[in-house]
Design a protein around this motif. Structure first.
Motif, PDB file in Angstrom:
ATOM      1  N   VAL A   8      -4.769  -5.079  -6.177  1.00 14.47           N
ATOM      2  CA  VAL A   8      -4.014  -6.225  -5.669  1.00 14.47           C
ATOM      3  C   VAL A   8      -2.529  -5.907  -5.637  1.00 14.47           C
ATOM      4  CG1 VAL A   8      -3.262  -8.577  -6.231  1.00 14.47           C
ATOM      5  CG2 VAL A   8      -5.693  -8.007  -6.275  1.00 14.47           C
ATOM      6  N   THR A   9      -2.037  -5.286  -6.685  1.00 15.94           N
ATOM      7  CA  THR A   9      -0.617  -4.905  -6.747  1.00 15.94           C
ATOM      8  C   THR A   9      -0.268  -3.926  -5.630  1.00 15.94           C
ATOM      9  OG1 THR A   9      -0.533  -5.221  -9.148  1.00 15.94           O
ATOM     10  CG2 THR A   9       1.171  -3.838  -8.167  1.00 15.94           C
ATOM     11  N   GLN A  10      -1.130  -2.958  -5.394  1.00 15.42           N
ATOM     12  CA  GLN A  10      -0.879  -1.964  -4.357  1.00 15.42           C
ATOM     13  C   GLN A  10      -0.921  -2.583  -2.963  1.00 15.42           C
ATOM     14  OE1 GLN A  10       0.154   1.190  -4.871  1.00 15.42           O
ATOM     15  NE2 GLN A  10       0.146   0.630  -7.046  1.00 15.42           N
ATOM     16  N   LEU A  11      -1.924  -3.416  -2.690  1.00 17.83           N
ATOM     17  CA  LEU A  11      -2.046  -4.036  -1.367  1.00 17.83           C
ATOM     18  C   LEU A  11      -0.901  -5.006  -1.100  1.00 17.83           C
ATOM     19  CD1 LEU A  11      -5.895  -4.757  -1.121  1.00 17.83           C
ATOM     20  CD2 LEU A  11      -4.611  -2.840  -0.150  1.00 17.83           C
ATOM     21  N   ASN A  12      -0.436  -5.644  -2.153  1.00 21.24           N
ATOM     22  CA  ASN A  12       0.638  -6.627  -2.000  1.00 21.24           C
ATOM     23  C   ASN A  12       1.939  -5.985  -1.517  1.00 21.24           C
ATOM     24  OD1 ASN A  12       1.582  -9.306  -2.156  1.00 21.24           O
ATOM     25  ND2 ASN A  12       2.504  -8.923  -4.155  1.00 21.24           N
ATOM     26  N   LYS A  13       2.076  -4.678  -1.689  1.00 18.24           N
ATOM     27  CA  LYS A  13       3.270  -3.975  -1.209  1.00 18.24           C
ATOM     28  C   LYS A  13       3.357  -4.004   0.311  1.00 18.24           C
ATOM     29  CE  LYS A  13       3.383  -0.658  -5.057  1.00 18.24           C
ATOM     30  NZ  LYS A  13       3.277   0.793  -5.423  1.00 18.24           N
TER      31      LYS A  13
END
Length: 386
Positions: free
Chosen positions: A268-273
């Motif tokens: 989720v953290t990576q995609l949110n970028k």
């Protein structure tokens, strides 16, 4: 399961092909689509409708829910308008929490967005890169894979099974050290078929140890028991499982734009970028989603109306001598007896928009299930061409 048609002999025996149009055979083996080759040779839902005449009688090309959002959703949107000058931070947090509570996961496992399309793009950007490959079905939904191809990712397509389902065994056999993702659309678009729930869950458990499994569940709400078929529970046990959901289909939010992915906190953290996340969703849309999420009575009503249109279409096709792929969604695919592009153009001239495909040595039509008056408009136009 009985195969819908004798696919090998259809074209040879049909006396109803119009215009003597020839169809090029297609190899029944995995196909690699390079980024410098056209990945989606067909028109998109958007381009079909942009070219539609003003007096469109039946909009049956985009798999929309023609019955629209629920009464509760409409009321919530009206009530949200006076405070639209405020950012809807609290509402987005509440929706994320509601989804988390229902799915028995953490809110940190959920990334909201204005529909699932931005999230598919985020996945394409995060995973896609030169030298890597993504495995998918042929045919299947091409949004994520088509975008990944733009980032020099090789797309490997595995043909469907004899009953037009995604072939999990064939897809798994194509995994190699360069595979960054296996993309599964379940139920599948454009065929409308659904995988065995236990088989898919076991596939996720096994394959997630080797690469990311991305399951797009856009149409899962049309199933009799969506929770049984969903693989969201797999996210709790496997960091490499990502599930996409959208309000665009059964909930009738195609124009409102609310969607989300469920994944590990790290993913989720990576995609949110690569996204604006929940900040991209309007206050009325968030309010509508809160009001209609898991509205059981609304879901039953939509499915009942959709099933009525589906039964009407099945009866029409049988009466006209056509077979079809039994559908678990709000659209139906059936084999044509004429060139797909020509059929689409002729139907459009009669005020009906549909989509066409070519695969497995056959031309196909995908019809979205509309209101009964739209299905009768399809019937009238179809009678003139069938």
């Amino acid at each position: 399961m009985k195969k819908p048609i004798n696919r090998r002999n259809w074209l040879r025996s049909s006396a109803l092909l119009l215009g003597g149009i020839g169809l090029l055979p297609k190899a029944l083996s995995a196909i690699e689509i390079r980024s410098n080759a056209p990945f989606r040779p067909y028109e998109s839902d958007e381009s079909v409708l942009l070219d539609a005449p003003p007096a469109l009688k039946a909009r049956l090309s985009a798999n929309e829910n023609p019955f629209g959002p629920s009464v509760k959703a409409k009321k919530a949107m009206d009530e949200a308008v006076p405070t639209c000058y405020q950012y809807p931070f609290m509402h987005t947090r509440t929706l994320r929490q509601n989804i988390a509570d229902y799915e028995k996961i953490s809110p940190d496992n959920i990334l909201l967005s204005a529909g699932s399309s931005p999230l598919l793009l985020a996945a394409a950007m995060h995973y896609g890169r030169k030298g890597s490959n993504i495995i998918t079905g042929d045919p299947s939904y091409g949004d994520l894979t088509g975008k990944a191809a733009n980032f020099d990712t090789t797309i490997i397509q595995a043909p469907l099974t004899a009953d037009y389902k995604l072939d999990l065994k064939a897809m798994e056999e194509k995994i190699n050290r360069d595979t960054v993702m296996v993309y599964i659309c379940n139920p599948n678009n454009p065929t409308g078929t659904v995988l065995d729930a236990d088989e898919l869950k076991y596939f996720c458990t096994r394959v997630a140890k080797r690469t990311t499994v991305f399951v797009d569940e856009a149409y899962i709400d049309y199933l009799e028991d969506p929770d049984k078929s969903s693989v969201i529970a797999a996210v709790r046990n496997h960091d490499n499982v990502v599930v996409a959901r959208t309000f665009s289909k059964l909930y009738g939010f195609a124009g409102l734009r609310v969607g989300y992915v469920v994944a590990s906190e790290e993913t989720v953290t990576q995609l949110n970028k690569y996204t604006s996340g929940a900040f991209s969703i309007s206050a009325p849309a968030i309010s509508a989603a809160l009001a209609s999420y898991q509205d059981v009575e609304f879901r039953k009503d939509v499915i009942s109306k959709t099933d009525a249109s589906k039964s009407f279409l099945y009866g029409l096709l049988k009466k006209e001598g056509y077979d079809y792929i039994p559908s678990s969604t709000n659209f139906v695919m059936f084999p044509l007896k004429m060139d797909g592009r020509r059929f689409s153009e002729e139907m459009m001239k009669r005020g009906v928009s549909i989509r066409y495909w070519e695969f497995d040595e056959q031309q196909w039509c995908r019809v979205s299930l509309g209101k009964m008056e739209e299905m009768k408009a399809f019937e009238s136009a179809f009678h003139q061409l069938s």
